[in-house]
Each structure stands twice: as C-alpha cells, then as structure tokens.
Design an enzyme around this catalytic site. Structure first.
Site, PDB file in Angstrom:
ATOM      1  N   GLY A  54       0.835  -1.186   0.000  1.00 47.39           N
ATOM      2  CA  GLY A  54       0.000   0.000   0.000  1.00 47.39           C
ATOM      3  C   GLY A  54       0.869   1.235   0.000  1.00 47.39           C
ATOM      4  O   GLY A  54       2.058   1.184   0.345  1.00 47.39           O
ATOM      5  N   GLN A  86       3.144   9.792   1.723  1.00 47.97           N
ATOM      6  CA  GLN A  86       4.435   9.137   1.476  1.00 47.97           C
ATOM      7  C   GLN A  86       5.093   9.633   0.191  1.00 47.97           C
ATOM      8  O   GLN A  86       6.305   9.485   0.025  1.00 47.97           O
ATOM      9  CB  GLN A  86       4.269   7.616   1.394  1.00 47.97           C
ATOM     10  CG  GLN A  86       3.919   6.991   2.733  1.00 47.97           C
ATOM     11  CD  GLN A  86       3.846   5.493   2.599  1.00 47.97           C
ATOM     12  OE1 GLN A  86       2.820   4.949   2.213  1.00 47.97           O
ATOM     13  NE2 GLN A  86       4.944   4.814   2.886  1.00 47.97           N
ATOM     14  N   CYS A 105       7.184  -0.807   5.874  1.00 46.79           N
ATOM     15  CA  CYS A 105       6.672   0.434   5.317  1.00 46.79           C
ATOM     16  C   CYS A 105       7.738   1.005   4.386  1.00 46.79           C
ATOM     17  O   CYS A 105       8.914   1.012   4.726  1.00 46.79           O
ATOM     18  CB  CYS A 105       6.373   1.418   6.451  1.00 46.79           C
ATOM     19  SG  CYS A 105       5.691   2.988   5.885  1.00 46.79           S
ATOM     20  N   LEU A 106       7.299   1.493   3.228  1.00 45.12           N
ATOM     21  CA  LEU A 106       8.257   2.049   2.272  1.00 45.12           C
ATOM     22  C   LEU A 106       8.928   3.312   2.826  1.00 45.12           C
ATOM     23  O   LEU A 106       9.980   3.709   2.339  1.00 45.12           O
ATOM     24  CB  LEU A 106       7.562   2.353   0.945  1.00 45.12           C
ATOM     25  CG  LEU A 106       6.997   1.116   0.224  1.00 45.12           C
ATOM     26  CD1 LEU A 106       6.236   1.535  -1.022  1.00 45.12           C
ATOM     27  CD2 LEU A 106       8.095   0.128  -0.121  1.00 45.12           C
ATOM     28  N   HIS A 123      -3.052   0.321   8.252  1.00 46.62           N
ATOM     29  CA  HIS A 123      -1.706   0.899   8.121  1.00 46.62           C
ATOM     30  C   HIS A 123      -1.748   2.145   7.229  1.00 46.62           C
ATOM     31  O   HIS A 123      -1.184   3.190   7.580  1.00 46.62           O
ATOM     32  CB  HIS A 123      -0.776  -0.170   7.535  1.00 46.62           C
ATOM     33  CG  HIS A 123       0.630   0.292   7.269  1.00 46.62           C
ATOM     34  ND1 HIS A 123       1.729  -0.255   7.885  1.00 46.62           N
ATOM     35  CD2 HIS A 123       1.115   1.248   6.424  1.00 46.62           C
ATOM     36  CE1 HIS A 123       2.827   0.353   7.449  1.00 46.62           C
ATOM     37  NE2 HIS A 123       2.482   1.269   6.555  1.00 46.62           N
ATOM     38  N   GLU A 124      -2.435   2.021   6.079  1.00 42.03           N
ATOM     39  CA  GLU A 124      -2.440   3.139   5.121  1.00 42.03           C
ATOM     40  C   GLU A 124      -3.263   4.315   5.643  1.00 42.03           C
ATOM     41  O   GLU A 124      -2.867   5.475   5.479  1.00 42.03           O
ATOM     42  CB  GLU A 124      -2.962   2.680   3.759  1.00 42.03           C
ATOM     43  CG  GLU A 124      -2.128   1.596   3.090  1.00 42.03           C
ATOM     44  CD  GLU A 124      -0.651   1.909   3.034  1.00 42.03           C
ATOM     45  OE1 GLU A 124      -0.280   3.094   2.906  1.00 42.03           O
ATOM     46  OE2 GLU A 124       0.152   0.960   3.137  1.00 42.03           O
ATOM     47  N   HIS A 156      -1.426   6.464   7.926  1.00 45.42           N
ATOM     48  CA  HIS A 156      -0.543   7.443   7.285  1.00 45.42           C
ATOM     49  C   HIS A 156      -1.257   8.791   7.086  1.00 45.42           C
ATOM     50  O   HIS A 156      -0.623   9.836   7.120  1.00 45.42           O
ATOM     51  CB  HIS A 156      -0.076   6.944   5.911  1.00 45.42           C
ATOM     52  CG  HIS A 156       1.140   6.062   5.949  1.00 45.42           C
ATOM     53  ND1 HIS A 156       2.342   6.477   6.459  1.00 45.42           N
ATOM     54  CD2 HIS A 156       1.339   4.783   5.523  1.00 45.42           C
ATOM     55  CE1 HIS A 156       3.236   5.493   6.337  1.00 45.42           C
ATOM     56  NE2 HIS A 156       2.649   4.441   5.776  1.00 45.42           N
TER      57      HIS A 156
HETATM   58 NI    NI Z   1       3.543   2.601   5.315  1.00 55.85          NI
END
Ligand code: NI
Length: 183
Positions: free
Chosen positions: A49, A54, A102-103, A144-145, A148
């Site tokens: 995701g 991000q 996580c990226l 999770h997303e 963010h």
């Molecule tokens: Ni993430």
C-alpha cells in the site's frame, strides 16, 4: 506516468494530518495522473500500500494492491484499490498481530496488533462512494495506510519495540514461527 520519490521517516509530512480531497477535483487530469503515478510507484517499490503523504502529497488518498509480492510473499492477493477520503470503522475488538513494513521505513519489520475486521467507506478513483468490509491482511493494510493519513506510522502502533528488526535479521531470526494473536 512517473515513479515518485518516497518520503522517509523523519520527513515532517509523514507526521502531518492529510487534508480531505474535494470530490470535484477527482476527475481532473492532474489528480488522475497523481493516482496513476501512485500506482506505478507502489508497484515499482513492491509495496502493499501507499498513502499520498508518502509521496509528499498531504491529501487523503491511498492505493493498495498485492500480487505476487516479493516483500510479502505469503500475503493473499488484493486487487488494486484506490481509496479517497477513507473512513474506517472497527468491526471487532479482536486484534491480530502481524509483521509490518513500510516504504517510508525501509528494511524494517515490526510486529503490530491490528483489528481483525474493519468497514471502509471512501470514494473510488471515479469519485463514486464505495463501502466494503476487509478482514485479515487486507484489514491490516487498510489500517496501516489510513494511519498514514493521520500522521501515524506502524512503529507508533507496536506493543513491543523489541520486535522491531532489520529485514536481514528478521529473515534470519523472526520469520518463523508464524505470528500469534494478540492478547
Ligand atoms: Ni507505510
């Protein structure tokens, strides 16, 4: 289309609350291009995701997709899902622990307890309302997303920071046994 630069932990936008998208803007070419770029970026980085903050856009947009993912080989397939202005309602107090990455925190894994099932209301990429229930891994990725969009990272959700591990060591020491449910 373009692959976008991903903000890393420490970038202030990852700690800011994202603004809602004006539904009248969704069909505009510039906005659609951002969505396409987010999808291309998500695929290029092998993410499950990606949230707009991000890629340094402080707006409430997330893209989720899982297909043959090298970073999460055990994960079930999730079709491409774009959520704009998502609202998440918890459907159960039951929580399950799962390993998250996580990226924006590259090469790290940590054990996070998430609600097992959630209901999601959002707009899709055409501006149409969508409403669905997500369970298991899909529910985890949604939580999770959407976190963010509130300036929350998975490390904030960890019950025990001692499970935070670099991927190389995680593969060696933590990958088995399978995660157990949270108490
Ligand atoms: Ni993430």
């Amino acid at each position: 289309m373009a692959i976008l630069k991903i903000a890393q932990m420490g970038h202030p936008i990852l700690r800011a609350v994202a603004a809602p998208v004006d539904p009248a803007e969704i069909l505009e070419p510039g906005f659609q291009e951002l969505l396409n770029d987010m999808v291309e970026t998500l695929r290029d980085y092998d993410g499950a995701g990606l949230a707009a903050p991000q890629v340094r856009e402080g707006i409430q947009v997330v893209a989720i997709e899982v297909r043959h993912n090298r970073r999460y080989p055990e994960a079930p397939t999730i079709p491409l899902t774009i959520l704009i202005n998502p609202q998440v309602t918890t459907l159960t107090d039951e929580r399950v622990a799962g390993w998250e990455g996580c990226l924006s925190l590259p090469k790290l894994r940590g054990l996070v307890g998430r609600h097992r099932a959630v209901e999601v209301e959002a707009l899709d990429r055409n501006g149409r309302p969508v409403r669905f229930c997500a369970e298991g891994f899909f529910a985890t990725v949604v939580q999770h997303e959407v976190d963010h969009l509130r300036g929350i990272l998975f490390v904030d959700r960890m019950d025990d920071l001692r499970t935070l591990a670099f991927l190389s060591e995680w593969e060696r020491y933590w990958q088995t046994p399978a995660p157990t449910p949270c108490s």
